[in-house]
Enzyme design. Structure first.
Site, mmCIF file in Angstrom:
data_model
loop_
_atom_site.group_PDB
_atom_site.id
_atom_site.type_symbol
_atom_site.label_atom_id
_atom_site.label_comp_id
_atom_site.label_asym_id
_atom_site.label_seq_id
_atom_site.Cartn_x
_atom_site.Cartn_y
_atom_site.Cartn_z
ATOM 1 N N ASP A 509 0.871 -1.165 0.000
ATOM 2 C CA ASP A 509 0.000 0.000 0.000
ATOM 3 C C ASP A 509 0.919 1.229 0.000
ATOM 4 O OD1 ASP A 509 -2.252 1.579 0.118
ATOM 5 O OD2 ASP A 509 -2.381 1.484 2.296
ATOM 6 N N ASP A 702 -1.622 -0.654 6.165
ATOM 7 C CA ASP A 702 -1.606 0.135 7.401
ATOM 8 C C ASP A 702 -2.320 -0.551 8.547
ATOM 9 O OD1 ASP A 702 -4.241 0.386 6.739
ATOM 10 O OD2 ASP A 702 -4.193 2.533 6.372
ATOM 11 N N ASP A 706 -8.367 -1.688 4.300
ATOM 12 C CA ASP A 706 -8.115 -2.845 3.440
ATOM 13 C C ASP A 706 -7.990 -4.131 4.244
ATOM 14 O OD1 ASP A 706 -8.008 -0.991 1.326
ATOM 15 O OD2 ASP A 706 -5.881 -0.662 1.671
#
Length: 823
Positions: A509, A702, A706
C-alpha cells in the site's frame, strides 16, 4: 454448625485443626482439601459464594471425585474470566509439570477428545495453553481435570503465579540434575576399576562390594532424578498413547532392573554407570531446553511485565502537586500522574508539563531515545530516561497500547505451522515403531546370543531420540519469534515464517506504508528576490501555532534555531484557504493560490508537479514563494524495494490515491508495477487474481484499511501504532517504524526454515544410523545415553543461533535538504 465443616458440611473430626478466615472469621474445615478449596475461593475474591450459596459444596463422591478446587472454576463468578460470547468461552492457562516439547502433542490430543472443545493450542516456549470450548457441552473443571489425569496442573494465567511456578520448576529440575550428576560421578568411581582390571586382579569380594555400593548410589538417581520420565510415561500409558517418555522410562527400568538382579545373584553384567549417565545427560538436555524456552520467550515476558504495578497520581493537579501512590490498574482516563526519570510509564497519556526523552525499545525494537515535549502522546511501557514529566492518562490499562500488544501476543501463541504439526505426528508414530523394533531386536538376540539380548535392547531404547524430532521445529520457531519481537516485529499467525520465504510477489500500500503518512516539504520555489530560507522562516512564523498537518510540515522544515526570531502578529486563520498575519508590520498570506492572490494583487500561472500539494506565500503586490508538500517517502523504502527485487520477487504498489500520485512514488522507488485509484474491493480482486495464477502474495498495509485484502493475502504485514494494533487484520504487526523490518523478517524466515530443515535432517539421520548400530550391538548402553543427549542438545543449540541473527544493512537514505528553486 459448629460441629460441621464450613465448606462441605460434613462432621468435623475430633482432631481437626484446619481453618480459613472468611469474612474476617476463622471458619473450621474438616480436612486439608476443604481448607485448600476455601482458601482458593478467598484468594480469587469470591467470598460472596458463601453468603449466597443455597447448599454446601458437593461431596467428592457426588461430584465424580473432582477435587474441590477444580469445581470452583464452574462457579458463575469465576467463569466471568472465561467469557467469549453467549455460546463459547476461551481461556489462557498456565501449566505446571510441562517437561519438554514432547508433552505438547499429548496435551493437545487429550483435550481435543473432550466434548465441546473447539480449539487447543499449547505454546511450549511460554508454557501457556489456549483452549476454546462450548459452554453447553464442557465446563472449565472438565478441562482442568483432563489435564490433571495426564499429570499436569493448570490454572488461569496470572503473571505473578506463573513466574513463581517457573522458578519452582527450575529449582526442582536443577536439584534433580545435581543429584543425578553426583550419583554418576560416584558410580563411575566404582565402575572404572572393574573396566581396567585384568582377569583375576580384582578380588571377587571387592567387586561385589563395589556393585552393592553402585546400587545404593544409583537408587537416588532412579527414584528422584528420573521421576519426571516415569511420571510422564505413566501418564502416557494411562491415556493409551505412546509419548516420548515411554522408551526413556523403559530403558532406565530395564537397565536398572537387570543390574539389581545381577547384584542379587552375584553374577552377570551391571549397568549402573550407564543408568546414572543416561539420567544425567538426558536431564542436561532437558535443562538446556528449559533455558532455551525461557530465552526464546524472554522478549514476550518482558512485554508482559513492562507496566509498573503502581503509579504516582496527582489528585489536585495543577493547583498542587501532592502525590498519592496508587495501583496502576486503578488509573482512569483524565487522571494526572507524575513519571520520574528511570520509571516506566504506567498508562498511555499526553504530556502536560515537562520535556524528556523516552526509551521505547521494548515496544518498537528501536534503541534510539525519542525526544518528547508537551502535547506529545506516550505509550504505557515506555521508559522515561531524562526528566520528570506530568501526564494526563488518556487510556485505562485495559485499552492501552501495551494491552493491545499483549492481546496480539496471546493470538501469536494460538497456532502451529504445518511443519510443526507434521513433526509432532512423526514423533508419535516414531515411538510406536521404536518399541516394536526394540522387541524384535530383543527376540533376535535372545535366539542368537542370549547374553547380549538385554544390553542391546536397552541400547536401542536409549539411543533413539524422538525428542530431537519434537524439538526441531518449536525451538527454532520460538527463537525466531523472540528475535523478531526484539526487532519490533510481532508475528500473530503461525504460518508467517513458513510461507514468507516462498512468496513471489510483495504488494505494498502507499499511504502510511511506503510513505510515513504525513506531509513533508519536498520543494521550495521562490518568485521574488527574497531568499528561500527567509521565505521558509516567514511561513513558519505564520504556521507555528497551527495544528494543521501542512502547517506542521512547514514548521518542521524550518530552521528550529530561528523559530521565535521571526514573529508573526495578529495571525488570522481562514478555514480551507490559509493564514494571514503581520511580520514587522507587513501583512503576509500563506495558503491556496486564490487566497494569496487577493493580497498579491495578480493571478499566478505556474505548473504544479504531479503528486504535490502547493502552499503559496505572498504579500502586498508580490508573490514570494511556493511550498510543494507531499507525503514523505520512508527513508529505507527504496532499499527495501531493491532488496526484494534482488531476491527475484515482483514488487507492486497498490494504492487508493490518484494514479499520478501513486506513479510518482512508484517511480521514485523503482517499483515494478503501479496501480492507483484502487478501491478496497479492487485491491482484493487484484491479489486474488495473482493467487489464481499461482503467485504467493505478501501484502503490506496500514493495518486498519483494506482488512479484506490483508486477510486474503498469503502473508500480510500491518504498520502498527497505538489503538490500531487491536484492530489489525494482518498476520504480522510492525511495531517498529522501519519498513526494513519486513526485509529482516523475510531474511529470518528463510534462515528459520533452513534451521528447521537442518534439525529435522540431523534428527532423522542420527536415528537412522544410531538405532541400527545399537541393534547390531556396536553401541553400549552408556554410549547410547551420550548420543541421545547430544542429539537433543545439538538441535536446541542450532535453533538458538536464530536469536543472534543481525538486521540487514538497509540503512535509510540520508534526508536531502529542501530544494530551493527560483522561478
Amino acid at each position: 454448625m459448629s460441629a460441621a465443616c464450613y465448606h462441605c458440611g460434613l462432621d468435623m473430626p475430633s482432631a481437626a485443626q484446619w481453618s480459613v478466615p472468611i469474612d474476617g472469621v476463622a471458619r473450621a474445615m474438616c480436612c486439608p482439601g476443604c481448607a485448600a478449596a476455601a482458601l482458593t475461593i478467598v484468594e480469587m475474591g469470591l467470598e460472596d459464594y458463601y453468603r449466597t450459596r443455597s447448599a454446601f459444596s458437593p461431596r467428592l463422591e457426588e461430584a465424580g471425585a473432582l477435587p474441590p478446587e477444580l469445581l470452583l472454576y464452574d462457579l458463575p463468578q469465576a467463569q466471568q474470566q472465561f467469557e467469549l460470547d453467549g455460546e463459547y468461552a476461551e481461556a489462557t492457562l498456565t501449566l505446571e509439570g510441562l517437561r519438554c516439547a514432547a508433552c505438547v502433542w499429548l496435551i493437545e490430543r487429550r483435550l481435543t477428545r473432550l466434548p465441546g472443545v473447539q480449539a487447543v493450542n499449547l505454546n511450549a516456549s511460554t508454557e501457556r495453553l489456549y483452549v476454546r470450548w462450548s459452554k453447553a457441552l464442557c465446563k472449565p473443571s472438565d478441562i482442568l481435570q483432563a489435564l490433571r489425569d495426564i499429570g499436569y496442573r493448570a490454572y488461569p494465567y496470572d503473571a505473578a503465579r506463573h513466574d513463581a511456578q517457573l522458578r519452582r520448576a527450575s529449582k526442582t529440575q536443577f536439584r534433580q540434575l545435581f543429584v543425578a550428576g553426583l550419583a554418576m560421578m560416584q558410580v563411575m568411581m566404582y565402575a572404572i576399576p572393574a573396566y581396567i582390571a585384568d582377569d583375576g586382579t580384582l578380588d571377587a569380594d571387592m567387586a561385589g562390594l563395589m556393585r552393592w555400593a553402585s546400587l545404593l548410589l544409583t537408587i537416588p538417581a532412579v527414584c528422584y532424578s528420573a521421576l519426571p520420565f516415569f511420571r510422564g510415561a505413566y501418564a502416557n500409558l494411562r491415556q493409551r498413547v505412546l509419548g516420548m517418555d515411554v522408551p526413556v522410562a523403559l530403558g532406565i527400568s530395564a537397565a536398572f532392573g537387570a543390574s539389581v538382579l545381577a547384584v542379587w545373584r552375584g553374577s552377570g553384567e551391571v549397568y549402573f554407570d550407564s543408568v546414572t549417565m543416561f539420567i544425567f545427560l538426558l536431564l542436561c538436555s532437558r535443562y538446556l531446553e528449559l533455558i532455551a524456552r525461557r530465552k526464546a520467550a524472554g522478549a514476550l515476558e518482558k512485554l508482559q511485565h513492562a507496566l509498573p504495578a503502581s503509579a504516582a497520581r496527582l489528585p489536585a493537579y495543577p493547583s498542587r502537586r501532592d502525590v498519592v501512590i496508587v495501583a496502576a490498574a486503578e488509573l482512569r482516563a483524565g487522571d494526572y500522574i507524575l513519571v520520574k526519570p528511570g520509571e516506566a510509564i504506567p498508562a498511555d497519556g499526553e504530556i502536560m508539563s515537562g520535556e524528556t526523552s523516552v526509551d521505547m525499545s521494548l515496544l518498537t525494537g528501536e534503541s534510539a531515545a525519542l525526544r518528547k515535549r508537551k502535547g506529545d502522546q506516550l505509550p504505557g511501557g515506555a521508559i522515561n530516561i531524562a526528566q520528570a514529566v506530568v501526564l494526563r492518562v488518556s487510556k485505562v490499562a485495559a485499552d492501552s497500547t501495551l494491552a493491545a500488544l499483549l492481546k496480539l501476543i496471546e493470538r501469536a501463541g494460538n497456532g502451529k505451522p504445518r511443519i510443526a504439526m507434521w513433526a509432532d505426528s512423526v514423533a508419535s508414530w516414531f515411538v510406536a515403531a521404536l518399541l516394536l523394533f526394540a522387541i524384535a531386536v530383543f527376540a533376535f538376540w535372545q535366539w542368537h546370543d542370549a547374553a547380549r539380548a538385554w544390553p542391546i535392547a536397552i541400547a536401542v531404547l536409549v539411543v533413539s531420540c524422538p525428542c530431537a524430532l519434537s524439538l526441531a521445529t518449536p525451538t527454532a520457531l520460538a527463537a525466531a519469534t523472540d528475535r523478531l519481537v526484539r526487532q519490533g516485529v510481532l508475528i500473530v499467525q503461525p504460518h508467517v515464517l513458513e510461507v514468507l520465504h516462498r512468496t513471489t510477489h510483495i504488494v505494498f500500500d502507499k499511504t502510511g506504508t511506503l510513505t510515513v503518512g504525513k506531509p513533508a516539504l519536498h520543494k521550495l520555489i521562490t518568485f521574488d528576490e527574497m531568499e528561500g530560507s527567509a521565505c521558509l522562516q516567514f511561513a513558519a512564523a505564520l504556521e507555528v501555532n497551527s495544528a494543521h498537518p501542512l502547517a506542521q510540515a512547514i514548521v518542521a522544515a524550518a530552521d528550529a534555531t530561528l523559530l521565535g526570531v521571526v514573529i508573526a502578529d495578529e495571525v488570522v486563520s481562514k478555514p480551507g484557504q490559509g493564514l494571514e498575519g503581520l511580520v514587522d508590520g507587513v501583512p503576509y498570506r500563506l495558503g491556496s493560490a486564490a487566497y494569496v492572490a487577493e493580497l498579491a494583487g495578480c493571478p499566478l500561472h505556474d505548473q504544479v508537479p504531479a503528486g504535490m500539494t502547493p502552499v503559496y506565500l505572498g504579500c502586498g503586490g508580490a508573490w514570494l514563494a511556493r511550498f510543494d508538500l507531499s507525503d514523505a517517502i520512508r527513508g529505507d523504502a527504496r532499499q527495501v524495494v531493491r532488496h526484494f527485487q534482488k531476491l527475484g520477487k515482483s514488487v507492486i504498489l497498490l494504492s487508493g490515491d490518484q494514479q499520478e500520485v501513486a506513479q510518482y512514488v512508484g517511480t521514485s522507488l523503482g517499483v515494478d508495477e503501479v496501480h492507483g485509484a484502487c478501491l478496497p474491493e479492487q485491491k482484493l480482486a487484484f491479489v486474488q487474481a495473482l493467487q489464481r495464477q499461482g503467485a504467493i502474495v505478501a501484502m503490506v498495509g496500514d493495518g486498519i484499511n483494506d482488512a479484506a485484502v490483508l486477510r486474503a493475502a498469503d502473508v500480510s504485514f500491518a504498520m502498527g501504532s497505538g489503538a490500531e494494533l487491536a484492530q489489525t487484520h494482518a498476520d504480522t504487526v510492525l511495531l517498529s517504524p522501519r519498513l526494513s523490518a519486513i526485509a529482516d523478517t523475510a531474511e529470518l524466515a528463510a534462515r528459520t526454515m533452513r534451521i528447521i530443515r537442518q534439525n529435522l535432517a540431523w534428527a532423522s539421520a542420527y536415528n537412522l544410523i544410531a538405532i541400527p548400530a545399537a541393534a547390531m550391538g556396536w553401541i553400549n548402553p552408556w554410549m547410547s545415553g551420550i548420543g541421545m543427549s547430544v542429539s537433543s542438545a545439538l538441535v536446541v543449540l542450532n535453533a538458538l543461533r536464530l536469536r543472534r541473527v543481525k538486521r540487514l544493512d538497509l540503512r535509510p537514505v540520508p534526508r536531502r535538504r529542501t530544494q530551493v528553486l527560483r522561478a
